[in-house]
Structure formats: C-alpha cells, structure tokens
Design an enzyme around this catalytic site. Structure first.
Site, short mmCIF file in Angstrom:
data_model
loop_
_atom_site.label_atom_id
_atom_site.label_comp_id
_atom_site.label_asym_id
_atom_site.label_seq_id
_atom_site.Cartn_x
_atom_site.Cartn_y
_atom_site.Cartn_z
N SER A 115 0.86 -1.19 0.00
CA SER A 115 0.00 0.00 0.00
C SER A 115 0.89 1.23 0.00
O SER A 115 2.05 1.16 0.43
CB SER A 115 -0.87 -0.01 1.26
OG SER A 115 -1.49 1.24 1.45
N TYR A 139 -1.98 0.32 10.56
CA TYR A 139 -1.93 -0.14 9.16
C TYR A 139 -0.61 0.23 8.49
O TYR A 139 0.00 -0.60 7.82
CB TYR A 139 -3.12 0.47 8.42
CG TYR A 139 -3.26 0.00 6.99
CD1 TYR A 139 -3.49 -1.35 6.69
CD2 TYR A 139 -3.20 0.90 5.93
CE1 TYR A 139 -3.63 -1.77 5.38
CE2 TYR A 139 -3.34 0.48 4.62
CZ TYR A 139 -3.56 -0.86 4.34
OH TYR A 139 -3.69 -1.28 3.04
C1 8X3 Z 1 -4.91 1.86 1.17
C2 8X3 Z 1 -4.30 3.20 1.05
O1 8X3 Z 1 -3.92 5.51 2.02
O2 8X3 Z 1 -5.95 4.36 2.73
O3 8X3 Z 1 -4.01 0.81 1.23
O4 8X3 Z 1 -3.82 3.68 3.58
S1 8X3 Z 1 -4.51 4.20 2.42
#
Ligand code: 8X3
Length: 253
Positions: A141, A154
């Site tokens: 990502s 994340y």
């Molecule tokens: C998704 C992109 O910017 O929402 O993997 O983390 S973000």
C-alpha cells in the site's frame, strides 16, 4: 486483456494462488489471471463467494484464513503445483491515533497483513521453487511508503510488507522466483467500509470528489507483472489515482 501467461515446460497451465480473493483486488486479480491463461486457485474465509468465483473462472476454491497457520498449511498442501502466489489478503481496521490504539485492531492488522503474508510465503516457497518459474506478488500500500495521522496500525504493518518484499528479493537471489510489490493508493473496494466497521458515509467520504482506482486497475497491473518474460523482475510499483499525489494529498472537485 492482452496479457498471456508464460508457457510451462510441459504445456500445462501455470497455477496462480490468490489470497483474499472473495472481493476487491483479489477477486479482480483472479479474473485477470484466469483471462491471461492461469489456472487460478482462490482462497478466502468467505467460502460461498470464492466457490462461485472459481466456478465462473474455471479455477479452484480453497477456504483460507491467512492468520491461522493450520489453515495456511492446509491450503498450501492442496495446491498441485504453483507458479504465482498473490499475497493480497489484509486490510485496515480503524483510524485511531496511537494514544487511542485498540489492541485487537492492531493485532488483527499485523496478523493478516504481516504474519499471514509471511506464513503463506513460507508455505508456498517449496512449490514456487519447484516450478522453475515462480513469482510472489505482495499487495502492499502507499501506507507502506508513508505515514499519516491515525494510520499507524496499518502503516506500520504495510511498512513491514515492504521490508519483507525487500528481504525476499535478496534471499531469493539465485532461485527461480520473482518478487514484486504493488503499492496502491486509493482503490474503491470494501477497504474503507472494513476500516470504518461498515460506516458507509465515512467510507464513501474517502473517495469523495475524485475518481479512485478500481480493483480491476490493480488487477491489470498484476497481470502485466506476472506475464513479463521470466528473466524480468518488476520489484516495485506505486500506483495512485491521477488525483492523489500522496497518502494525505488529493485533489477533489
Ligand atoms: C490503502 C491506502 O492511504 O488508505 O491501502 O492507507 S490508504
């Protein structure tokens, strides 16, 4: 779809396994790789979804929870052979600042995005090597390349994916296994709905006023990467919508 899988020595279809294939990028990739001539094995927790997808594309469905080692090993044991592994399963849960971190959400993010990816890779490496033309595609990502407020659970997990990809690149040197990481920015899938625990308004606000990428856009890029000649290794692709310059900077109408 102009892409075509590299032929195997015995003329059989190369096999591609895709995790998190019940929706979004995983599902779109299953369709794209089937169209490119792969026999596709789809894995996910939602069994009915992957079964109907497998029927549609002429592949196989195997239930899979990447955060459960027994499930991962059982999935890998059922693969007859393997050329391509697409480590797509994962996701974000919540957007709390570190001061308000929720342990279970962090644990779930690390178990799926990091440990799950590691366990799948470890379980599949022998078959990939035995194929003489293996390829691992990690779906990272833009969150693996940048940090943003509320994103640490994340972003730290996806930064971990970057480190794993780079480590595999050096550890696999000399073996017939390619390694590619695709790092998408905004892709309109169930991603934001999951992150915001089903809150539709919050989820659709992420893509407000701009044209996000679709799951098919990313699947097309994965199909491109895995159909290059076997000596060509695409290490890394960062892909965003035209209207997104960084994780935190987008142009909205
Ligand atoms: C998704 C992109 O910017 O929402 O993997 O983390 S973000």
């Amino acid at each position: 779809m102009p892409y075509s899988a590299n032929p195997t020595p015995d003329g059989t279809k190369p096999v591609a396994a895709i995790t998190g294939a019940s929706a979004g990028i995983g599902e779109a990739t299953a369709r794209a790789l089937a169209a490119a001539g792969f026999h596709v094995v789809v894995g996910a927790r939602r069994a009915e979804r992957i079964e109907s997808l497998a029927t549609e594309i002429g592949g196989d469905a195997i239930p899979l929870d990447v955060s459960d080692r027994e499930s991962v090993d059982a999935f890998a044991a059922r693969l007859p052979r393997l050329n391509v592994l697409v480590n797509n399963a994962g996701g974000a849960f919540g957007l709390e600042p570190i001061a308000e971190s929720v342990d279970e959400k962090w644990r779930a993010m690390w178990e799926t995005n990091v440990l799950g990816l590691m366990m799948m890779t470890r379980a599949c490496l022998p078959a990939l090597e035995a194929s003489s033309a293996g390829h691992i595609v990690n779906i990272g990502s833009i969150a693996g390349l940048e940090s943003y407020p509320g994103g640490a659970g994340y972003t730290s997990a996806k930064h971990g994916v970057v480190a794993i990809t780079e480590t595999l690149r050096v550890e696999l040197l000399g073996k017939p296994i390619r390694i590619t990481e695709v790092d998408p920015g905004m892709v309109e899938t169930e991603f934001s709905l999951v992150r915001f625990d089903g809150d539709n308004d919050r989820a659709s606000n992420v893509y407000r006023g701009l044209k996000p990428l679709t799951a098919a856009d990313i699947a097309d890029i994965i199909a491109f990467a895995v159909t290059r000649p076997p000596h060509v290794n695409i290490d890394h692709l960062r892909v965003t919508p035209l209207a997104q310059a960084s994780a935190t900077l987008a142009h909205r109408q």
